[in-house]
Design an enzyme around this catalytic site. Structure first.
Site, short mmCIF file in Angstrom:
data_model
loop_
_atom_site.label_atom_id
_atom_site.label_comp_id
_atom_site.label_asym_id
_atom_site.label_seq_id
_atom_site.Cartn_x
_atom_site.Cartn_y
_atom_site.Cartn_z
N SER A 295 -1.59 40.09 -3.62
CA SER A 295 -0.44 40.07 -2.71
C SER A 295 0.77 39.26 -3.15
O SER A 295 1.82 39.33 -2.51
CB SER A 295 -0.87 39.59 -1.33
N SER B 81 0.62 42.02 0.22
CA SER B 81 1.07 41.74 1.56
C SER B 81 2.30 40.83 1.63
O SER B 81 2.94 40.78 2.67
CB SER B 81 -0.06 41.08 2.36
N LYS C 158 6.32 32.69 3.40
CA LYS C 158 5.53 33.76 4.01
C LYS C 158 5.03 33.29 5.37
O LYS C 158 4.63 32.12 5.51
CB LYS C 158 4.37 34.10 3.07
N1 GLN Z 1 -4.29 44.67 -0.83
C1 GLN Z 1 -5.34 43.73 -0.77
C2 GLN Z 1 -5.93 43.72 0.62
O1 GLN Z 1 -5.45 44.41 1.44
C3 GLN Z 1 -4.87 42.36 -1.17
C4 GLN Z 1 -4.14 41.65 -0.12
C5 GLN Z 1 -3.82 40.21 -0.47
O2 GLN Z 1 -3.84 39.82 -1.64
N2 GLN Z 1 -3.59 39.42 0.55
O3 GLN Z 1 -6.87 43.06 0.89
#
Ligand code: GLN
Length: 454
Positions: A158, A134, A59
């Site tokens: 995410s 994400s 990532k």
């Molecule tokens: N969807 C969540 C957010 O936008 C989690 C994102 C994540 O786990 N990085 O914060």
């Protein structure tokens, strides 16, 4: 076959297919082939470790020395870190081959990968739909066989949610199990890196390569790691599964997703597990509390991007104030700016007690709910997300609908627990994820449960 052949195979697939998915931000072909060559030498000399010569995609939140690390943001489009994240160092020492850096929501803020400066990533199952976020690029790349495995990070789901949307396996370890050093910070008390792969076994092998204490990360856990592949065939007789009634009663839960998950739980019963309803009473408070705490931490973490030391800098600033303001206005996308605004607001002197302190109190209640549940059961199971992958653009104009997608995953981060998503069926030809939640440091137990199902 050699590591060079394997690496060439994946590089060719990326080259041929990733136009459709946009799962990579940067492909490091030359470096990958050099690493593969070095790995082949180690393999020939009998100096190999279990993952020597195996390709991986990372990532784009993990700092890679000399290789752009954008975090999905224009702000870091020109950032080549002078050092490696600890996870990347571990991979290098073990001879893994890095194919490149995967697409993601900007600064890991999102549940659909639509918030990337590099454009939305597409779900390989249906390219009109989102891959989840994400860590959407990592999930899509694994699902499309562009890499055997990938790294992700999980602040509120995410790793698990994109794994669910793309029909792969993802594990968010216990907070502190994997080093956060060199992993660009979103919400430091929630962030955790982890493995994404096709099967539980591959996930376990990759966790072996990532886990461990790191003195460069003061929150990393100083407890011995295990061989996470060692307990992958344990019988599930007597396993006590808890089903949180608040999760299954959630209004937004797609009934077919719920059915698919119930079928999977029947499989566990047929393997000897017992099922019991449990209560996680603070569930309805989880989203509002998370969307106070995560933006609060983000607003402070992101203050370092000021256009001075590194990252995007605006042209011709008239003074320092103008330099900060325009660099940040140009460098950050809309969702990131929204989070900084929310975070600054809830931390401000006048509103701290009303929002931030309250959210921290709720966080404790959520943790206590889980602690009580784990006195009665060994694992908690639920859908990973309330819906299968939705269409690109469908929810992007309404942040609150988008935040609602995180209902089943964020509690795990608030409590610091390990959680996993495994594929358990399809609805409308799109994959559905089963979420497994374990007690602290129960990664082996989760991986065994996942493996026995697969
Ligand atoms: N969807 C969540 C957010 O936008 C989690 C994102 C994540 O786990 N990085 O914060």
């Amino acid at each position: 076959f050699s590591s060079v052949e394997l690496t060439e195979h994946y590089l060719q697939r990326i080259d041929r297919l990733d136009e459709r998915f946009n799962s990579f931000i940067t492909v490091t072909a030359e470096q990958a082939l050099a690493q593969a060559k070095a790995a082949d030498t180690l393999l020939a000399n009998g100096n190999a470790q279990p993952l020597t010569g195996v390709p991986i995609a990372n990532k784009d939140i993990f700092c890679t020395e000399g290789v752009r690390t954008s975090c999905g943001s224009k702000m870091l489009d020109n950032f080549k870190p002078p050092y490696n994240a600890t996870v990347i160092e571990q991979f290098n020492q073990q001879g893994l081959v890095s194919l490149g850096k995967t697409n993601m929501d900007e600064f890991a803020m999102g549940s659909s990968n639509e918030n990337s400066y590099y454009g939305a990533c597409k779900n390989p199952w249906d390219t009109r739909t989102i891959p989840g976020g994400s860590s959407g690029g990592s999930a899509a790349a694994v699902a499309a066989l562009l890499t055997p495995a990938a790294t992700g990070t999980d602040t509120g789901g995410s790793i698990r949610q994109p794994a669910a949307m793309c029909g792969i396996t993802g594990l968010k370890p216990t907070y502190g199990r994997v080093s956060r050093f060199g992993m660009i910070a979103y919400a430091s008390s929630l962030d955790q890196g982890g493995p994404m792969a096709r099967t539980a076994e591959d996930t376990a092998i990759l966790l072996n390569a990532m886990a461990g204490v790191d003195y460069k990360d003061s929150t990393s856990l100083d407890v011995p790691t295990e061989d996470y592949t060692a307990n992958l065939n344990q019988p599930l007789t007597g396993l006590r599964i808890g089903l949180p009634k608040e999760y299954f009663d959630t209004a937004g839960l797609n009934p077919e997703v719920a059915d698919t998950v119930q079928q999977a739980i029947k499989v566990y019963e047929s393997l000897g597990a017992t099922v019991k309803e449990i209560s996680l009473g603070s569930t309805e408070l989880a989203i509002p509390a998370y969307y106070v705490i995560a933006p609060a931490e983000a607003s402070t973490n992101l203050s370092r991007f000021d256009g001075v030391r590194y990252g995007h800098r605006c042209d011709n600033p008239v003074d320092l104030e103008d330099l900060y303001t325009r660099s940040r206005a140009e460098g950050f996308g809309a969702e990131v700016q929204r989070r900084i605004l929310i975070g600054s607001y809830v931390l401000s002197a006048g509103f701290y007690d009303a929002y931030y302190r309250k959210a921290q109190q709720i966080r404790r209640l959520i943790k206590d709910d889980f602690t009580a549940a784990f006195n009665e059961v060994d694992v908690i199971m639920s859908p990973t997300a309330p819906n299968p992958a939705f269409k690109i653009g469908e929810k992007s104009s309404d942040p609150v609908t988008m935040y609602a997608e995180d209902i089943f995953t964020i509690g795990v981060n608030m409590a610091g627990l390990p959680g996993m998503s495994i594929p358990c069926g399809t609805v409308n030809d799109l994959p559905v994820g089963l979420q497994l939640i374990g007690n602290y440091l129960d990664e082996s137990k989760l991986l065994n449960c996942a493996h026995m199902f697969q």
